[in-house]
Design a protein around this motif. Structure first.
Motif, PDB file in Angstrom:
ATOM      1  N   HIS A 105       3.390   7.378  -9.954  1.00  0.00           N
ATOM      2  CA  HIS A 105       2.203   8.196 -10.208  1.00  0.00           C
ATOM      3  C   HIS A 105       1.831   9.052  -9.001  1.00  0.00           C
ATOM      4  N   SER A 106       2.121   8.566  -7.795  1.00  0.00           N
ATOM      5  CA  SER A 106       1.884   9.390  -6.612  1.00  0.00           C
ATOM      6  C   SER A 106       3.033  10.367  -6.457  1.00  0.00           C
ATOM      7  N   LYS A 107       2.719  11.635  -6.590  1.00  0.00           N
ATOM      8  CA  LYS A 107       3.747  12.675  -6.535  1.00  0.00           C
ATOM      9  C   LYS A 107       3.406  13.678  -5.451  1.00  0.00           C
ATOM     10  N   LEU A 108       4.405  13.987  -4.608  1.00  0.00           N
ATOM     11  CA  LEU A 108       4.286  15.033  -3.597  1.00  0.00           C
ATOM     12  C   LEU A 108       5.552  15.873  -3.620  1.00  0.00           C
ATOM     13  N   THR A 109       5.408  17.133  -3.292  1.00  0.00           N
ATOM     14  CA  THR A 109       6.545  18.043  -3.301  1.00  0.00           C
ATOM     15  C   THR A 109       7.685  17.532  -2.442  1.00  0.00           C
ATOM     16  N   SER A 110       7.357  17.010  -1.270  1.00  0.00           N
ATOM     17  CA  SER A 110       8.386  16.601  -0.311  1.00  0.00           C
ATOM     18  C   SER A 110       9.194  15.393  -0.771  1.00  0.00           C
TER      19      SER A 110
ATOM     20  N   ASN B  12       0.809  -1.215   0.000  1.00  0.00           N
ATOM     21  CA  ASN B  12       0.000   0.000   0.000  1.00  0.00           C
ATOM     22  C   ASN B  12       0.844   1.268   0.000  1.00  0.00           C
ATOM     23  N   ASP B  13       1.909   1.301   0.803  1.00  0.00           N
ATOM     24  CA  ASP B  13       2.689   2.535   0.956  1.00  0.00           C
ATOM     25  C   ASP B  13       3.848   2.653  -0.019  1.00  0.00           C
TER      26      ASP B  13
ATOM     27  N   THR C 273      13.511   8.190 -10.211  1.00  0.00           N
ATOM     28  CA  THR C 273      12.802   7.304  -9.281  1.00  0.00           C
ATOM     29  C   THR C 273      11.413   7.830  -8.975  1.00  0.00           C
ATOM     30  N   PHE C 274      11.315   9.100  -8.622  1.00  0.00           N
ATOM     31  CA  PHE C 274      10.022   9.652  -8.224  1.00  0.00           C
ATOM     32  C   PHE C 274       9.190  10.111  -9.413  1.00  0.00           C
ATOM     33  N   GLN C 275       9.843  10.464 -10.516  1.00  0.00           N
ATOM     34  CA  GLN C 275       9.103  10.856 -11.714  1.00  0.00           C
ATOM     35  C   GLN C 275       8.307   9.683 -12.265  1.00  0.00           C
ATOM     36  N   CYS C 276       8.837   8.471 -12.124  1.00  0.00           N
ATOM     37  CA  CYS C 276       8.165   7.277 -12.646  1.00  0.00           C
ATOM     38  C   CYS C 276       6.940   6.892 -11.821  1.00  0.00           C
TER      39      CYS C 276
ATOM     40  N   LEU D 122       3.470   3.695  -6.530  1.00  0.00           N
ATOM     41  CA  LEU D 122       4.150   3.708  -7.821  1.00  0.00           C
ATOM     42  C   LEU D 122       3.143   3.618  -8.966  1.00  0.00           C
ATOM     43  N   LEU D 123       2.070   2.861  -8.766  1.00  0.00           N
ATOM     44  CA  LEU D 123       1.117   2.580  -9.839  1.00  0.00           C
ATOM     45  C   LEU D 123      -0.088   3.504  -9.859  1.00  0.00           C
TER      46      LEU D 123
END
Length: 337
Positions: A315-320, A243-244, A310-313, A249-250
């Motif tokens: 789908h869950s995106k947060l500023t931090s 879940n976390d 890593t984070f661009q790939c 990622l998806l």
């Protein structure tokens, strides 16, 4: 031994860090939902004398590993339940990050002025300064990754003390894993491998200290995960790893953020008031790549690329989430000065 001039610079950075990360924290209530979430978890753990399982609303929760809760527990038990005490460790870690960037600049530039400007840019940049005053795992996670990569680069440029840097890399990576999860090792390790590929020096990793360091990392990080699995079994695996991590990622938790430009814009705005210098520094850096950038520039570029991709790939995106690349960005900005 540090000379008196560097000590004076460090003193200036400590004062600036106090102003940007600590001043006013006692007057600011816990308003962000995540601040309340982490603080309430630590409060309930303290009430139950529980030091291993995060608890909220009298139920175990596995949003993040244990390290940040340990810091909050220590602060609450030693100094009391106040917003200032809840925020003190993110502020302390933010200071440690500023000092680490100064040290990284000294190692990489061999130029004290550029090193000092790197630390100034990090300390005063909008996102880093804001996160230094907020109870998130991201600041602590970021600083552990910073120290891991600083340790590696120290080992790379100081052959005589190579083993200490390698061991430091694994110690700080292990603490990062204990703060936010496996990416605490995966991202810095990939950045190191990419840099060594650039340099044609993958053989750097072929030594016994890497194996010893790997064992140390497991000793630091693995016991908590094994204990949670022993106590909660598949409930822990499903919540923490699926879940976390995998689901984020998806699937986009915040659909409005799931845009290709979200993180580039975050990088640009996050270093404000230095944004225009960041743009100029990247243009200059890419020009230098054509005719031969320094090893230090390749190291910083590897750092930024791995964390960004890593984070661009996901789908869950947060500023931090991309805070761990801001120490490298602050150094890149200082190429302009």
């Amino acid at each position: 031994m540090l000379n008196s001039y560097i000590l004076k610079r460090i003193f200036v950075l400590i004062i600036l860090s106090y102003v940007f990360f600590v001043l006013g924290n006692s007057f600011m209530p816990l308003t962000d939902p995540d601040e309340t979430f982490y603080s309430l978890t630590a409060k309930e753990m303290a009430a139950k004398k529980e030091w291993f399982t995060p608890i909220i609303f009298n139920q175990p929760q596995f949003e993040k590993p244990i390290f940040t809760y340990w810091l909050l527990l220590f602060s609450f038990e030693q100094f009391g339940l106040t917003p200032f005490n809840a925020r003190i460790f993110p502020a302390i870690f933010a200071l440690f990050g500023v000092l680490a960037v100064y040290a990284l600049g000294l190692l990489g530039f061999l130029n004290e002025r550029k090193a000092f400007w790197s630390a100034i840019v990090l300390c005063t940049g909008a996102l880093y300064a804001g996160m230094g005053k907020t109870i998130f795992t991201d600041m602590i996670f970021t600083v552990f990754i910073l120290y891991a990569l600083l340790s590696f680069y120290f080992s790379f440029v100081n052959g005589k003390s190579k083993h200490w840097g390698i061991l430091g890399f694994f110690v700080f990576s292990g603490l990062a894993v204990l703060t936010k999860g496996p990416l605490g090792f995966v991202m810095p390790a990939l950045a190191v491998v990419l840099f060594l590929l650039y340099q044609g020096q993958l053989r750097f990793l072929l030594n016994r200290w890497v194996l010893i360091g790997g064992v140390i990392l497991l000793v630091i990080a693995l016991p908590w995960y094994l204990q949670m699995y022993k106590l909660y079994g598949q409930a822990f695996i499903k919540e923490f790893f699926y879940n976390d991590h995998w689901r984020r990622l998806l699937e986009a938790e915040h659909r409005g953020n799931d845009r290709w430009y979200f993180y580039p814009l975050t990088m640009f705005m996050g270093v404000f008031p230095w944004s225009i210098f960041l743009a100029g520094a990247f243009i200059s850096l890419f020009k230098r790549l054509k005719w031969g950038a320094t090893g230090f520039e390749y190291f910083l570029l590897s750092w930024v690329l791995i964390i960004f991709i890593t984070f661009q790939c996901a789908h869950s995106k947060l500023t931090s989430y991309i805070l761990p690349l801001f120490p490298a960005l602050s150094v890149i900005v200082s190429f302009w000065f």
